[in-house]
Design a protein around this motif. Structure first.
Motif, mmCIF file in Angstrom:
data_model
loop_
_atom_site.group_PDB
_atom_site.id
_atom_site.type_symbol
_atom_site.label_atom_id
_atom_site.label_comp_id
_atom_site.label_asym_id
_atom_site.label_seq_id
_atom_site.Cartn_x
_atom_site.Cartn_y
_atom_site.Cartn_z
ATOM 1 N N ARG A 77 -3.244 5.624 -7.304
ATOM 2 C CA ARG A 77 -4.140 5.823 -6.155
ATOM 3 C C ARG A 77 -5.242 4.765 -6.153
ATOM 4 N N GLY A 121 0.927 4.144 -2.756
ATOM 5 C CA GLY A 121 0.545 5.456 -2.259
ATOM 6 C C GLY A 121 1.630 6.500 -2.428
ATOM 7 N N GLY A 154 -3.161 9.019 -2.185
ATOM 8 C CA GLY A 154 -2.992 7.558 -2.192
ATOM 9 C C GLY A 154 -2.946 6.967 -0.835
ATOM 10 N N ARG A 192 0.843 -1.204 0.000
ATOM 11 C CA ARG A 192 0.000 0.000 0.000
ATOM 12 C C ARG A 192 0.876 1.251 0.000
ATOM 13 N N ALA A 248 -3.791 1.747 -4.768
ATOM 14 C CA ALA A 248 -3.683 1.878 -3.315
ATOM 15 C C ALA A 248 -5.026 1.601 -2.649
#
Length: 304
Positions: free
Chosen positions: A165, A77, A304, A73, A168
């Protein structure tokens, strides 16, 4: 539940995120995007830790059941944040905001491809309408005989940022199955700080005093905005709050005009309205289907 309080907190968070973006934009002429990501992430951490302490939730925030999930993640991001910050230096603030609305539409497509969610005809139509809106925004930049190279790069960067994004968001949906929102918020700031340091060899500069103040303020404001966003979902349903995300267009237009003397074109405004309408259609449909993604939304920043 207190819907009114939730809406107020949501609107405050949206306003603060736009102010944060404006501060980053004001420094973008000299400060590399990777360096801006560091300030945005590092100075958000004390705010987030303080918030966790006030909630007596520090141990929960530090507890990561899926460390690699947080790293994935974080990568998506941070890359989204970096490309988005770079785009801010090349495009008007309202235009970056409007093109960024494509991200939730892309999330719908990626959720179908990566999470196996059903992509019904209604949502597919709404996504198509949204993409048409993005094309309307981009059309003047695609048809000019003398193409502005910097603007073309900016458009590419914000589109890449939107895709990242969306990725994410998909990863957050996976994380919320095992992780608390507080842990997702904390570990994103931590991983973003660490990952941003990898850009140090690519030309960081010493900020001037005014630049340093703006960059630190961006981090503090970003951290506060994240807390307000998370708190909003404690007081109200995700489906009720989601449409208020589009208030960012109003704030971006006002700040862009007053601070940066950016006058939006009619074409950009028409495209933004189309994209927003598509997003609202998807939100309405998901509410009809009873989908609840408040925890995932509360852990996601506009970068993100």
């Amino acid at each position: 539940m207190s819907p009114f309080r939730g809406v107020v907190l949501k609107l405050l968070s949206v306003l603060l995120f736009i102010i944060m973006a404006a501060l980053i934009k004001a420094t973008a002429a000299r400060i590399p995007a990777g360096e801006a990501v560091f300030f945005r992430s590092f100075f958000a951490m004390p705010v987030i830790v303080g918030w966790l302490m006030m909630r007596h939730d520090l141990s929960t925030g530090f507890r990561a059941k899926s460390p690699m999930g947080h790293v994935l993640r974080g990568i998506a991001g941070v890359a989204s944040m970096g490309t988005g910050f770079a785009a801010l230096g090349l495009l008007p603030l309202p235009e970056v905001t409007a093109i960024g609305y494509v991200s939730p539409l892309l999330t719908v497509l990626l959720a179908a491809a990566l999470l196996g969610e059903r992509l019904r005809a209604f949502r597919m139509t709404a996504v198509f309408i949204g993409l048409v809106g993005v094309m309307v925004i981009l059309w003047p930049r695609l048809t000019l005989a003398d193409v502005d190279r910097a603007a073309a790069i900016g458009v590419t960067l914000i589109l890449v940022s939107s895709v990242l994004r969306a990725l994410a968001q998909i990863q957050i949906r996976r994380l919320v199955a095992s992780e608390q929102t507080s842990a997702i918020v904390f570990y994103f700031s931590l991983t973003a700080t660490v990952l941003s340091l990898l850009t140090l060899p690519f030309g960081w500069v010493m900020p001037t005093a005014p630049e340093a103040v703006m960059l630190v303020a961006a981090g503090l404001i970003g951290g506060l905005a994240q807390i307000l966003l998370t708190a909003a979902y404690r007081y109200s349903e995700a489906a009720l709050l989601a449409p208020f995300e589009y208030a960012s267009m109003i704030f971006a237009l006002l700040i862009g005009y007053v601070v940066f003397e950016e006058v939006p074109t009619g074409t950009m405004l028409i495209g933004a309205v189309i994209v927003i309408a598509a997003g609202v259609l998807i939100i309405w449909r998901e509410r009809q289907l009873g989908l609840r993604r408040g925890r995932a939304k509360a852990a996601l920043t506009p970068q993100g």
